[in-house]
Scaffold this motif. Sequence first.
Motif, PDB file in Angstrom:
ATOM      1  N   ILE A   1      -3.095   9.694 -13.683  1.00 42.02           N
ATOM      2  CA  ILE A   1      -2.741  10.923 -14.382  1.00 42.02           C
ATOM      3  C   ILE A   1      -1.439  11.503 -13.861  1.00 42.02           C
ATOM      4  O   ILE A   1      -0.971  12.521 -14.363  1.00 42.02           O
ATOM      5  N   ASN A   2      -0.833  10.839 -12.874  1.00 38.20           N
ATOM      6  CA  ASN A   2       0.385  11.344 -12.240  1.00 38.20           C
ATOM      7  C   ASN A   2       1.619  11.041 -13.098  1.00 38.20           C
ATOM      8  O   ASN A   2       2.451  10.216 -12.743  1.00 38.20           O
ATOM      9  N   ARG A   3       1.713  11.709 -14.222  1.00 41.03           N
ATOM     10  CA  ARG A   3       2.826  11.508 -15.152  1.00 41.03           C
ATOM     11  C   ARG A   3       2.731  12.601 -16.208  1.00 41.03           C
ATOM     12  O   ARG A   3       1.738  13.317 -16.295  1.00 41.03           O
ATOM     13  N   ILE A   4       3.771  12.720 -17.022  1.00 41.48           N
ATOM     14  CA  ILE A   4       3.702  13.649 -18.143  1.00 41.48           C
ATOM     15  C   ILE A   4       2.702  13.126 -19.173  1.00 41.48           C
ATOM     16  O   ILE A   4       2.349  11.943 -19.178  1.00 41.48           O
ATOM     17  N   ARG A   5       2.258  13.993 -20.039  1.00 38.04           N
ATOM     18  CA  ARG A   5       1.426  13.581 -21.180  1.00 38.04           C
ATOM     19  C   ARG A   5       2.353  13.155 -22.325  1.00 38.04           C
ATOM     20  O   ARG A   5       3.380  13.789 -22.583  1.00 38.04           O
ATOM     21  N   TRP A   6       1.978  12.104 -23.015  1.00 40.21           N
ATOM     22  CA  TRP A   6       2.696  11.717 -24.230  1.00 40.21           C
ATOM     23  C   TRP A   6       2.233  12.610 -25.371  1.00 40.21           C
ATOM     24  O   TRP A   6       1.141  13.186 -25.326  1.00 40.21           O
ATOM     25  N   GLU A   7       3.065  12.745 -26.401  1.00 45.77           N
ATOM     26  CA  GLU A   7       2.795  13.708 -27.468  1.00 45.77           C
ATOM     27  C   GLU A   7       1.494  13.443 -28.212  1.00 45.77           C
ATOM     28  O   GLU A   7       0.935  14.348 -28.845  1.00 45.77           O
ATOM     29  N   THR A   8       0.985  12.209 -28.157  1.00 44.74           N
ATOM     30  CA  THR A   8      -0.271  11.888 -28.837  1.00 44.74           C
ATOM     31  C   THR A   8      -1.492  12.143 -27.959  1.00 44.74           C
ATOM     32  O   THR A   8      -2.623  11.967 -28.412  1.00 44.74           O
ATOM     33  N   GLU A   9      -1.275  12.550 -26.697  1.00 38.57           N
ATOM     34  CA  GLU A   9      -2.389  12.762 -25.777  1.00 38.57           C
ATOM     35  C   GLU A   9      -2.837  14.211 -25.757  1.00 38.57           C
ATOM     36  O   GLU A   9      -2.139  15.109 -26.232  1.00 38.57           O
ATOM     37  N   ASN A  10      -3.999  14.427 -25.161  1.00 42.78           N
ATOM     38  CA  ASN A  10      -4.513  15.773 -24.954  1.00 42.78           C
ATOM     39  C   ASN A  10      -3.633  16.478 -23.913  1.00 42.78           C
ATOM     40  O   ASN A  10      -3.538  16.006 -22.777  1.00 42.78           O
ATOM     41  N   PRO A  11      -2.981  17.579 -24.255  1.00 43.73           N
ATOM     42  CA  PRO A  11      -2.074  18.228 -23.299  1.00 43.73           C
ATOM     43  C   PRO A  11      -2.784  18.744 -22.049  1.00 43.73           C
ATOM     44  O   PRO A  11      -2.158  18.921 -21.005  1.00 43.73           O
ATOM     45  N   ASP A  12      -4.077  18.989 -22.132  1.00 48.92           N
ATOM     46  CA  ASP A  12      -4.841  19.510 -20.996  1.00 48.92           C
ATOM     47  C   ASP A  12      -5.596  18.417 -20.249  1.00 48.92           C
ATOM     48  O   ASP A  12      -6.490  18.717 -19.452  1.00 48.92           O
TER      49      ASP A  12
ATOM     50  N   VAL B   1       0.834  -1.204   0.000  1.00 51.60           N
ATOM     51  CA  VAL B   1       0.000   0.000   0.000  1.00 51.60           C
ATOM     52  C   VAL B   1       0.867   1.252   0.000  1.00 51.60           C
ATOM     53  O   VAL B   1       0.558   2.237  -0.683  1.00 51.60           O
ATOM     54  N   LYS B   2       1.972   1.217   0.749  1.00 54.67           N
ATOM     55  CA  LYS B   2       2.898   2.353   0.733  1.00 54.67           C
ATOM     56  C   LYS B   2       3.378   2.629  -0.691  1.00 54.67           C
ATOM     57  O   LYS B   2       3.450   3.790  -1.132  1.00 54.67           O
ATOM     58  N   PHE B   3       3.743   1.564  -1.395  1.00 50.92           N
ATOM     59  CA  PHE B   3       4.237   1.774  -2.752  1.00 50.92           C
ATOM     60  C   PHE B   3       3.142   2.309  -3.671  1.00 50.92           C
ATOM     61  O   PHE B   3       3.373   3.240  -4.460  1.00 50.92           O
ATOM     62  N   LEU B   4       1.943   1.710  -3.614  1.00 49.88           N
ATOM     63  CA  LEU B   4       0.860   2.197  -4.465  1.00 49.88           C
ATOM     64  C   LEU B   4       0.577   3.670  -4.179  1.00 49.88           C
ATOM     65  O   LEU B   4       0.332   4.456  -5.097  1.00 49.88           O
ATOM     66  N   ASN B   5       0.624   4.042  -2.924  1.00 46.95           N
ATOM     67  CA  ASN B   5       0.396   5.434  -2.560  1.00 46.95           C
ATOM     68  C   ASN B   5       1.455   6.343  -3.176  1.00 46.95           C
ATOM     69  O   ASN B   5       1.146   7.428  -3.695  1.00 46.95           O
ATOM     70  N   LEU B   6       2.710   5.903  -3.154  1.00 45.10           N
ATOM     71  CA  LEU B   6       3.789   6.700  -3.735  1.00 45.10           C
ATOM     72  C   LEU B   6       3.644   6.762  -5.248  1.00 45.10           C
ATOM     73  O   LEU B   6       3.825   7.832  -5.861  1.00 45.10           O
ATOM     74  N   TRP B   7       3.331   5.647  -5.874  1.00 47.36           N
ATOM     75  CA  TRP B   7       3.159   5.605  -7.326  1.00 47.36           C
ATOM     76  C   TRP B   7       2.037   6.553  -7.757  1.00 47.36           C
ATOM     77  O   TRP B   7       2.146   7.264  -8.758  1.00 47.36           O
ATOM     78  N   PHE B   8       0.947   6.577  -6.989  1.00 45.08           N
ATOM     79  CA  PHE B   8      -0.191   7.411  -7.344  1.00 45.08           C
ATOM     80  C   PHE B   8       0.063   8.891  -7.080  1.00 45.08           C
ATOM     81  O   PHE B   8      -0.703   9.731  -7.542  1.00 45.08           O
ATOM     82  N   SER B   9       1.126   9.226  -6.325  1.00 47.03           N
ATOM     83  CA  SER B   9       1.309  10.618  -5.915  1.00 47.03           C
ATOM     84  C   SER B   9       2.648  11.225  -6.313  1.00 47.03           C
ATOM     85  O   SER B   9       2.767  12.449  -6.354  1.00 47.03           O
ATOM     86  N   ASP B  10       3.662  10.424  -6.581  1.00 47.73           N
ATOM     87  CA  ASP B  10       4.993  10.936  -6.890  1.00 47.73           C
ATOM     88  C   ASP B  10       5.175  10.965  -8.407  1.00 47.73           C
ATOM     89  O   ASP B  10       5.241   9.927  -9.062  1.00 47.73           O
ATOM     90  N   ARG B  11       5.276  12.151  -8.970  1.00 46.37           N
ATOM     91  CA  ARG B  11       5.318  12.297 -10.427  1.00 46.37           C
ATOM     92  C   ARG B  11       6.562  11.660 -11.032  1.00 46.37           C
ATOM     93  O   ARG B  11       6.506  11.103 -12.137  1.00 46.37           O
ATOM     94  N   GLU B  12       7.689  11.721 -10.343  1.00 49.66           N
ATOM     95  CA  GLU B  12       8.909  11.117 -10.869  1.00 49.66           C
ATOM     96  C   GLU B  12       8.755   9.604 -10.977  1.00 49.66           C
ATOM     97  O   GLU B  12       9.166   8.991 -11.973  1.00 49.66           O
ATOM     98  N   VAL B  13       8.155   8.980  -9.966  1.00 47.11           N
ATOM     99  CA  VAL B  13       7.913   7.539 -10.010  1.00 47.11           C
ATOM    100  C   VAL B  13       6.933   7.205 -11.131  1.00 47.11           C
ATOM    101  O   VAL B  13       7.129   6.238 -11.885  1.00 47.11           O
ATOM    102  N   GLY B  14       5.887   8.012 -11.260  1.00 51.40           N
ATOM    103  CA  GLY B  14       4.913   7.769 -12.319  1.00 51.40           C
ATOM    104  C   GLY B  14       5.525   7.841 -13.696  1.00 51.40           C
ATOM    105  O   GLY B  14       5.244   6.997 -14.565  1.00 51.40           O
ATOM    106  N   ASN B  15       6.385   8.813 -13.931  1.00 44.31           N
ATOM    107  CA  ASN B  15       7.050   8.939 -15.233  1.00 44.31           C
ATOM    108  C   ASN B  15       7.971   7.756 -15.504  1.00 44.31           C
ATOM    109  O   ASN B  15       8.012   7.217 -16.621  1.00 44.31           O
ATOM    110  N   LEU B  16       8.752   7.362 -14.500  1.00 46.04           N
ATOM    111  CA  LEU B  16       9.687   6.255 -14.671  1.00 46.04           C
ATOM    112  C   LEU B  16       8.953   4.966 -15.053  1.00 46.04           C
ATOM    113  O   LEU B  16       9.350   4.260 -15.994  1.00 46.04           O
ATOM    114  N   ILE B  17       7.880   4.631 -14.332  1.00 45.90           N
ATOM    115  CA  ILE B  17       7.172   3.374 -14.588  1.00 45.90           C
ATOM    116  C   ILE B  17       6.495   3.389 -15.956  1.00 45.90           C
ATOM    117  O   ILE B  17       6.472   2.382 -16.665  1.00 45.90           O
TER     118      ILE B  17
END
Length: 488
Positions: free
Chosen positions: A393-404, A338-354
């Motif tokens: 949504i905790n990650r950057i948008r890919w170029e094919t996605e809606n930027p907003d 649960v700690k990890f899922l919480n971090l994945w859902f909230s830490d943008r750097e982790v979200g981008n890496l995965i």
Amino acid sequence: MKKIARSAVAAILCGAMILAFTGCGKKSDASASASKGEVEKIKIFIPTSGTTDDMAMVMEKVNEITREKINVEVEFTTYQFGQWFRQYSLFLSGTEDLDVLANYGGYLNAVSQGAAYDLTDLLPKYGKDIIALEGDSLKGGVVDGIQYAIPIYASYSWTMGILYRADVVRELGLEDMVASVKTLEDWGKVLAVVKEKKPNMTPFVRNNGGTTPNFQYGTWDDLGNYYGVLMNPTKSTNVENLFETKEYRELCDVMHSWYNAGYVSRDIQTQTDGFPVLTKNDAAFSTLGQADFNTSFYQTTTCNREIGVVLLGEPVNRTYNNVTYTVMSNSKHPEAAVKFLNLWFSDREVGNLIAYGIEGVHYKLNENGMGTYVDGQNASNCPYHTGAGISNINRIRWETENPDYEQLLVDFNSKAGKSKALGFAFNTESVTNEITQLDNICSKYQIGLETGALDPAVYLDEFNKALKSAGLETVIAEKQSQVNAFIK
């Protein structure tokens, strides 16, 4: 969207306590409770259509963060989707060394087989960022008052919509006619013009090929299947037979009139290609489908044609548990999971890496701050790219996605009405035999009625009689009982 705009969006969401990005200066709640003892190691299984050759390299970067913040290391194992679905029952058997499992198509099998851990007490303690992000959407992982799964934060609000070729509408000067459309019946006037002016283009087709019903996404809350729905989900918890409602009859009547008028092809029941394929070939003008704030952008990208959308009815937050994560009941490290899922859902750097791997190695940012492949790489040769399907949504948008997308998603979910049964999960164990029989009946009648090939004046009553003989009223009574208990 420029980088400065993206920063503003992140700041707004963080300030609203909706998204707890680390870039906003807020540490994960789980980090404060990280143990100072031995690092706990957990394993996660996920499906992907991407590539993960560099998984070990990416996981080392992820674990540099997780070791520091929550004293946890994670190991991801990925499967291509076909292999995933073939082995899913094995994952639930308890024979795998596994802590967290992604569930596509719902998590109820995990619950019914006793494979899902009770997260009711763990989530408030170790998953506060998840709770802040998801709010009522967490109900999509609850059965009988117990939190068994964590859904990804997705588009929970939608309605039935007409998807159409916007470029064709402009070409034929139909903008005002389309703007006046309020009902499916109104759309017939547009189809008549397209049939006349574009004889080589089918005015209306099914959204998907195969055996998918035409009214798969209606204005009702289907409560997990068609056998008992809430027709007015924001105001009533009365479970009704969809197929006997005046709304369903009117939809079938409209489709039958279109069939007779030649707005659909005579072989629409056996159509194998979906709307995107037919549209790319300039063979289709419009279809029906699930529609929300992002449908036009997504379908335009998918179809390589400009797609417009007419929403039929107000969007509603409703039952949704298609993509969730469960902690396995035999996990030796449920708290760490649960700690990890919480971090994945909230830490943008982790979200981008995965999702995308290491910046500069597996992806780079373009001039608008959106992800793209590094020079010399693409979808076929990039050694790491799991993509957006497994993440929030905790990650950057890919170029094919809606930027907003981030801001639009939060706004849309928060403003839409909520089904009174939001998060309800129907336990079908006591009516499995009836549902099997009902499926057989629907396979005989439903697509024909919903594509107009069968005359509802002749076949709709026959359809309902067959459904009742197969046990529909028993299923509706069981579903109503469960809805009542859920509401309480």
